[in-house]
Design a protein around this motif. Structure first.
Motif, short mmCIF file in Angstrom:
data_model
loop_
_atom_site.label_atom_id
_atom_site.label_comp_id
_atom_site.label_asym_id
_atom_site.label_seq_id
_atom_site.Cartn_x
_atom_site.Cartn_y
_atom_site.Cartn_z
N MET A 281 0.85 -1.19 0.00
CA MET A 281 0.00 0.00 0.00
C MET A 281 0.89 1.24 0.00
O MET A 281 1.79 1.35 0.83
CB MET A 281 -0.92 -0.01 1.22
N SER A 285 -4.81 4.94 2.86
CA SER A 285 -5.36 4.13 3.95
C SER A 285 -6.78 3.75 3.58
O SER A 285 -7.73 3.95 4.34
CB SER A 285 -5.32 4.90 5.27
N VAL A 300 1.54 -7.75 4.22
CA VAL A 300 1.30 -6.36 3.86
C VAL A 300 2.50 -5.49 4.23
O VAL A 300 3.02 -5.56 5.35
CB VAL A 300 0.04 -5.81 4.58
N GLN A 302 3.40 -1.24 3.91
CA GLN A 302 2.69 0.02 3.68
C GLN A 302 3.64 1.19 3.80
O GLN A 302 4.43 1.28 4.73
CB GLN A 302 1.54 0.19 4.66
N ASP A 304 3.61 5.34 3.94
CA ASP A 304 2.81 6.56 4.10
C ASP A 304 3.63 7.59 4.83
O ASP A 304 4.38 7.27 5.76
CB ASP A 304 1.51 6.28 4.87
N ILE A 310 -0.77 4.31 9.02
CA ILE A 310 -0.28 2.96 8.68
C ILE A 310 -0.96 1.93 9.59
O ILE A 310 -1.01 2.10 10.80
CB ILE A 310 1.24 2.88 8.81
N VAL A 316 -0.01 -4.69 9.33
CA VAL A 316 1.10 -4.36 8.44
C VAL A 316 2.38 -4.96 9.00
O VAL A 316 2.81 -4.63 10.10
CB VAL A 316 1.23 -2.84 8.26
#
Length: 587
Positions: A281, A285, A300, A302, A304, A310, A316
């Motif tokens: 990702m 979100s 996962v 992520q 950001d 997050i 995550v």
């Protein structure tokens, strides 16, 4: 003339690089307006017809430019009207400063006319929220409010009582045991974002390198990282799925993308998300968890810039708190990638999906198919056009038929998903980018809410183009009722249908009403070529369903139940669905 607080405010906004304030005057902000008047050569006041539109304009300006958006409203009802647009800014993480008026300090608590304590009302929406009670607070608290909005990508609010607005800026009516006003300074906020930590990057690379079926989900936080997203996708052999606010991250015709996700997304995106074993990702979100892998089914990672965002939707394993562009650029050399077969398969699925969508843009269908209207606009618009959109069925047609290519952009209300921002967004963005083509693609419901702002565009000589997808109903709500298994209720307007083109012509602009398929392309072409503001009002098929990319069993079950209970327009709806399917099968 002595410098008053209203003038000090105007000067400080100018010092911070603000050149436009969107708003509507009132007796609760006369002192502020006088400050703006004294500096009108450097600070433009863009007069609107409704304060909600002013807040949407400030939000749209911030979304499109990355700079601070500023809106102003009078005390009481004016400040209340700002709230919807301010929540749009808060939920989509863009910096906006709201400035409001307040009754004189000597009257507060006396149940005076329009006495609404806006600082209390704004407690949820504003990260920095203050009523000014002493001229000596200027300009320090203005600096604090702006820094909070820019650094936190959120809303700040300052409210000024009438007597404070016109007080001499050097006045200090109180004795202070601890002397000293809030310090003022203009620190630069243009410093580069912090680089990602090497340990976090290695952890993310370890997760991604173990993938056999990786998917990348990108959002608005990756809009500035197009090249990096594509490079990582090609290295990993990962389909790129896009949230709607992140639609412009990757061109829609690029072979790595499977398009959008969710109710407005594509079938390939939904199936890739269901099948993936690893999800990256980036800058999102995404709030609709049912369209993401079930927790535990996929690993996962992520990325950001905001660590607080997050892990909101999924556990995550590898969080990277950093700017998307910097993080992806540093991550790329650490990636080994897959054999590319997963991406290759979904490229084929996406080719089939694009053919199906193109088949729905059929000029022969009468009533006019909204897909065809959007398809004409997509074909005729400039390669660097900016499209703004309202919430509703029109967002479905834009998501699937507005093609991001070249330097095109796309903006709508993301997390708030409110109606009516499409027109104010377009006005603000045309003001910010006078040389670009700016188009508002709106529904009749959303346009009617703030249609007076079309006159704002005319009066300010902003050559926006408005295309109204007119189904004489609240189309998204209609289909939500049906999908839930209810017969439709109170979602269609009675006759006569509105003719918004007459309003455009009454404003002194170009206006065209379209009721036949053969008229669509010509009217859109003329509107886009018109040198000033233009509006095309198109009567589209009100029974065209915004079908999900992949229909679930429960959705189909409820849809059927609604018809069995006596859906009032079932014959027309079923005929439309049948024509859609026939068109898709012919593709």
């Amino acid at each position: 003339m002595r410098e008053i607080v209203g003038e000090s405010l105007a000067e400080r906004l100018i010092d911070w690089g603000v050149d436009t304030v969107f708003g509507l005057p009132g007796d609760g902000i006369n002192g502020l307006m006088e400050g703006f008047r004294r500096h009108q050569d450097k600070l433009r006041f863009l007069l609107v017809h409704h304060e909600e539109a002013a807040a949407f304009m400030a939000t749209g300006y911030a979304k499109a430019t990355g700079r601070l958006g500023v809106c102003v409203a009078t005390s009481g009802p004016g400040g209340i009207h700002l709230l919807n647009g301010l929540y749009d800014a808060k939920l989509d993480h863009v910096p906006v400063l709201a400035i409001t008026g307040m009754q004189e300090t000597s009257l507060l608590g006396s149940h005076y006319q329009q006495e609404v304590h806006l600082d209390r009302l704004y407690q949820d929406v504003a990260g920095y929220n203050l009523m000014i009670t002493n001229p000596q607070q200027m300009p320090g608290v203005v600096d604090l409010a702006i820094r909070e909005a820019l650094a936190g990508r959120t809303v700040s609010h300052l409210t000024f009582p009438n007597d404070i607005q016109i007080a001499p800026v050097e006045q200090d009516p109180y004795r202070h045991p601890a002397p000293g006003a809030p310090p003022s300074s203009l620190p630069t906020l243009d410093r580069p974002p912090p680089p990602p930590e090497e340990e976090a990057l290695r952890a993310a690379a370890q997760v991604l390198n173990a993938a056999s079926k990786p998917v990348i989900l990108v959002g608005a936080g990756a809009l500035h990282a197009r090249d990096e997203v594509i490079a990582v996708a090609e290295r990993l052999g990962a389909p790129v799925v896009k949230t709607l606010p992140g639609k412009a991250v990757v061109p829609d015709d690029h072979p790595v993308t499977t398009g959008g996700i969710g109710l407005l997304g594509t079938k390939p995106s939904e199936e890739a998300m269901e099948e993936c074993d690893t999800l990256l990702m980036v800058g999102t979100s995404f709030p609709y968890g049912k369209y993401l892998p079930e927790p535990g089914k996929a690993r996962v990672a992520q990325i950001d810039v905001d660590p607080a965002l997050i892990g909101l939707r999924l556990p995550v394993e590898a969080p990277v708190a950093a700017d998307a562009k910097l993080a992806l650029r540093a991550l790329l050399p650490l990636l080994t990638g897959t054999d590319g077969s997963f991406l290759a398969r979904y490229r084929g699925e996406m080719d089939s999906w694009r053919a199906r969508m193109a088949a729905l843009c059929d000029a022969s269908r009468d009533p006019i198919a909204p897909q065809y209207l959007m398809g004409c606009l997509d074909e005729l618009a400039a390669e660097d056009a900016i499209l703004t959109c309202d919430s509703g069925t029109i967002a479905t047609w834009a998501a699937r038929h507005w093609t991001i290519r070249g330097d095109r952009r796309f903006y709508l209300s993301g997390n708030l998903a409110t109606m009516a921002p499409g027109l104010p967004y377009a006005i603000a963005m045309q003001h910010a980018f006078p040389g670009r083509q700016v188009i508002a693609f709106v529904g009749d419901g959303g346009f009617a809410m703030l249609m007076a702002e079309f006159l704002t565009a005319v009066r300010h000589e902003l050559p926006i183009k408005v295309v109204v997808n007119n189904n004489n109903s609240y189309g998204q709500i209609l289909w939500e009722q049906i999908v839930l298994g209810y017969p439709e209720y109170a979602v269609r307007h009675r006759q006569p249908e509105a003719d918004f083109s007459s309003w455009a012509r009454g404003c002194g602009a170009y206006g065209a009403k379209v009721t036949a398929p053969g008229e669509v392309a010509g009217a859109v072409r003329e509107a886009l070529a018109h040198p000033g503001p233009a509006l095309v009002d198109v009567d589209v098929n009100p029974n065209e369903p915004p079908m999900p990319g992949k229909v679930s069993y429960e959705q189909a079950k409820h849809f059927t139940e609604a018809f069995l209970r006596g859906q009032p327009h079932k014959v027309a709806t079923l005929a439309t669905v049948a024509r859609d399917k026939i068109s898709e099968l012919r593709s």
